[in-house]
Every structure is written in C-alpha cells, then in structure tokens.
Design an enzyme around this catalytic site. Structure first.
Site, PDB file in Angstrom:
ATOM      1  N   ARG A 122       0.834  -1.194   0.000  1.00 49.81           N
ATOM      2  CA  ARG A 122       0.000   0.000   0.000  1.00 49.81           C
ATOM      3  C   ARG A 122       0.870   1.245   0.000  1.00 49.81           C
ATOM      4  O   ARG A 122       1.959   1.263   0.549  1.00 49.81           O
ATOM      5  CB  ARG A 122      -0.912  -0.038   1.242  1.00 49.81           C
ATOM      6  CG  ARG A 122      -1.939   1.073   1.281  1.00 49.81           C
ATOM      7  CD  ARG A 122      -2.981   0.775   2.357  1.00 49.81           C
ATOM      8  NE  ARG A 122      -3.878   1.910   2.534  1.00 49.81           N
ATOM      9  CZ  ARG A 122      -3.720   2.836   3.473  1.00 49.81           C
ATOM     10  NH1 ARG A 122      -2.710   2.755   4.294  1.00 49.81           N
ATOM     11  NH2 ARG A 122      -4.567   3.835   3.574  1.00 49.81           N
ATOM     12  N   LYS A 187       2.918  -8.283  11.492  1.00 53.65           N
ATOM     13  CA  LYS A 187       2.373  -8.276  10.132  1.00 53.65           C
ATOM     14  C   LYS A 187       2.715  -9.565   9.393  1.00 53.65           C
ATOM     15  O   LYS A 187       3.865  -9.858   9.102  1.00 53.65           O
ATOM     16  CB  LYS A 187       2.890  -7.071   9.343  1.00 53.65           C
ATOM     17  CG  LYS A 187       2.243  -6.972   7.966  1.00 53.65           C
ATOM     18  CD  LYS A 187       2.457  -5.633   7.314  1.00 53.65           C
ATOM     19  CE  LYS A 187       1.799  -5.571   5.943  1.00 53.65           C
ATOM     20  NZ  LYS A 187       1.896  -4.240   5.325  1.00 53.65           N
ATOM     21  N   ARG A 325      -1.448   3.683  12.480  1.00 51.05           N
ATOM     22  CA  ARG A 325      -0.485   2.983  13.331  1.00 51.05           C
ATOM     23  C   ARG A 325      -0.971   3.018  14.769  1.00 51.05           C
ATOM     24  O   ARG A 325      -1.637   3.976  15.181  1.00 51.05           O
ATOM     25  CB  ARG A 325       0.896   3.633  13.253  1.00 51.05           C
ATOM     26  CG  ARG A 325       1.530   3.553  11.870  1.00 51.05           C
ATOM     27  CD  ARG A 325       2.944   4.091  11.881  1.00 51.05           C
ATOM     28  NE  ARG A 325       3.535   4.015  10.552  1.00 51.05           N
ATOM     29  CZ  ARG A 325       4.112   2.941  10.047  1.00 51.05           C
ATOM     30  NH1 ARG A 325       4.170   1.842  10.781  1.00 51.05           N
ATOM     31  NH2 ARG A 325       4.626   2.928   8.834  1.00 51.05           N
TER      32      ARG A 325
END
Length: 328
Positions: A122, A187, A325
C-alpha cells in the site's frame, strides 16, 4: 524456466550437492554453475558453500506447482478460472494482470510468482519477499455494473484470507484496517487492490495478496528496519501448509467472496471483519498529508470506513486516505 531456476529446483531439498553433480545435471561447466550460484543473492536466498563437499541452501524451498494449485481448486471456482500463471520471477503480479483488457464477467485469471522484483504494498511501498519465502498472488475480476461500496472490497478480501488461513490450521490471526493481515500482533501479510473504473460503467479490479510463509532471517531484519514487525506461518505450532495448497485455498476464498460481494456488498462481511478487528478500542495515530490525528479506534461503519474518537469528536476515515499505526 531459466538456468538459475533449474539450479534452484535441484537445491530445493536443502541437501548438499557437489559442483560436479550440479554441472552434470545441467549440462554445463562448474564455472557456469558457480556463476549462477553467485546470483542467488539477487533473489534473497542464502547459500552455504561447504569446503570439498558442495553447496546447499540455508533452508529447503517449497516451490509452487501449477497443476497442484489447479487440482486443489473447488469445482465451482475452477469453472470460473480462465488462466493460471505461475512465474519464476515477475516485476509485480498485480501489474501483470493489469495488462488484461478482455476478461469476461464472472471469470478470473490468477497470477503467482516465486519472486517479485518490484512488488508493491500500500502507498507504493516495496514488498520484501525472497524467492519462495511467501505467496505473491493476484487475481482479477470484472463487473459490467459494479456493486456499491467497492471501497470496502479490501476489507471483504481480508475476511476471506483469514477464513482460508484458519481452515489450514493457522491461529492467532487478526485484521488491521484497511488491508493488513496480522498474526499475534505482527504483520503476516497485506492486500493491495488496483481498481480501474469509469463512472457508473464497467469496473476492473486486480486483487493482490502478499503473505509471509517462511521468511529468512535477513528478510526479517530488513522488514524490521523499516519499522514493521514481521510474522510468518512457519513461526507457529503445527505443520506448515504446502504453498500450493495455501494458494488454492486463498484463490477459492477470494473468488467466493467476489461473487458474494457482487450480490450483497460489504454487508455480508462486516460482522466477520469486526470480530477480527485488531485495533478496536485501542489508541491509534492516523497520518495524513496535512499531519496526524490521534484518538481511539471504534471499529468501522457499514461502508467500511474507520471510526475514531478524537478530541474533535468521532471522525470517519476512508480507506486509502490515511496511514494507521498504533499510538506510541
């Protein structure tokens, strides 16, 4: 297949192979073998040279098998498949499918690569994935009359990815708005959707999924240096799924999701997304071009927009506008 790819197939078992053996099987000189071995670092692979014994990879490779992927697809999904491509190396699987202009409605192409030289995350970030260490997978879909709420498609695809992984026995999964796949808070992967649409006319989407399967140490360190804690499938309990079986499961889940999304929109997936929301009721920082906003994440609205309670009240953020975040 390239000469380097042939060499990797011989080394994929993780065992020791002498220079003489590799040269004989390839029909080249030992010097030619050595030249190819030196280039494996370009694909992020770690090679061990064993004095007077030969060479071996630091870890075995589970290479993709095009026929195994096709055989593992459910019949209804296989019936929609127009073309399945498995490449040794590509710049980007999404970019490969963006070149298509003739996809019939209700059909799809799938494109996978063992290595992407220009894989995108992204906001244009480079996706780090050494050769055969993860899944770099894209598929395309065409709508003559696009459904409402296409902006929430990446959230629906996230639900499909989690369901496919859980069916393979993977635990500890969650979703981070708008397109991150987490495992134990780190992640594991991400979703990238490229959409080509014209007003109320036809729409063409390429859905890309990047997933870490077994990351080498050097790749983990490179990702961590960019401020992201990586996770992979090899780091948990239980047997690691074969990459081809995992690819087929992801394709099947995403195609089924596209069919349902076309008929019912994001409403069919909203509850499942909310149940997997990693940041609900957590402090977050939203970074925009004009600055940042801090607040408490309050889930998503019916359109998939992020809701955040800030000092100015509850604000709504659209996917693609922000970088999200956890608050420090």
């Amino acid at each position: 297949m390239s000469r380097r790819g042939e060499l990797l197939r011989m080394l994929a078992d993780g065992g020791e192979h002498s220079g003489e053996e590799l040269a004989a099987r390839l029909g080249v000189t030992r010097a030619a073998v050595w030249k190819q071995l030196q280039q494996l670092g370009e694909w992020g692979l770690e090679l061990e040279a064993l004095p007077r014994r030969g060479y071996r990879l630091a870890a075995p490779l589970d290479l993709l098998d095009r026929q195994a992927i096709r055989r593992a697809l459910p019949e209804l999904v296989a019936g929609r498949l127009r073309r399945l491509e498995v490449h040794e190396e590509l710049a980007s699987t999404n970019d490969q499918l963006l070149q298509s202009t003739d996809l019939p409605e209700g059909r799809f192409d799938a494109c996978l690569a063992e290595f992407q030289s220009a894989g995108r995350g992204r906001r244009g970030r480079h996706w780090i994935a050494p050769f055969a260490s993860g899944l770099c997978l894209s598929l395309n879909w065409n709508w003559r009359y696009p459904p409402a709420g296409l902006g929430a498609l990446s959230l629906a695809v996230g639900v499909a990815v989690l369901a496919a992984l859980r069916a393979q026995g993977i635990a500890g999964l969650a979703l981070k708005w708008p397109n991150d796949i987490l495992r134990e808070g780190a992640k594991l992967g991400g979703i990238l959707i490229d959409l080509r649409a014209e007003g109320a006319g036809p729409a063409y989407a390429v859905i890309g999924v990047g997933l870490n399967v077994a990351l080498p140490g050097a790749a983990r360190r490179a990702i961590a240096a960019r401020g992201t804690t990586p996770a992979d499938l090899a780091g948990g309990p239980g047997a690691l799924p074969r990459r081809s079986a995992l690819a087929a499961a992801l394709l099947a889940g995403i195609v089924s999701t596209l069919v349902e999304f076309s008929a019912r929109g994001f409403a069919a997936f909203a509850d499942d997304w909310r149940a997997a929301d990693a940041l609900r009721d957590q402090p977050v920082r939203i970074e925009q071009g004009s600055g940042s906003v801090s607040g408490i994440a309050r889930g998503i609205d019916p359109d998939g927009a992020l809701l955040v309670d800030t000092g100015a009240g509850r604000e709504r953020f659209i996917s693609g506008e922000v970088s999200l975040r956890p608050a420090a």
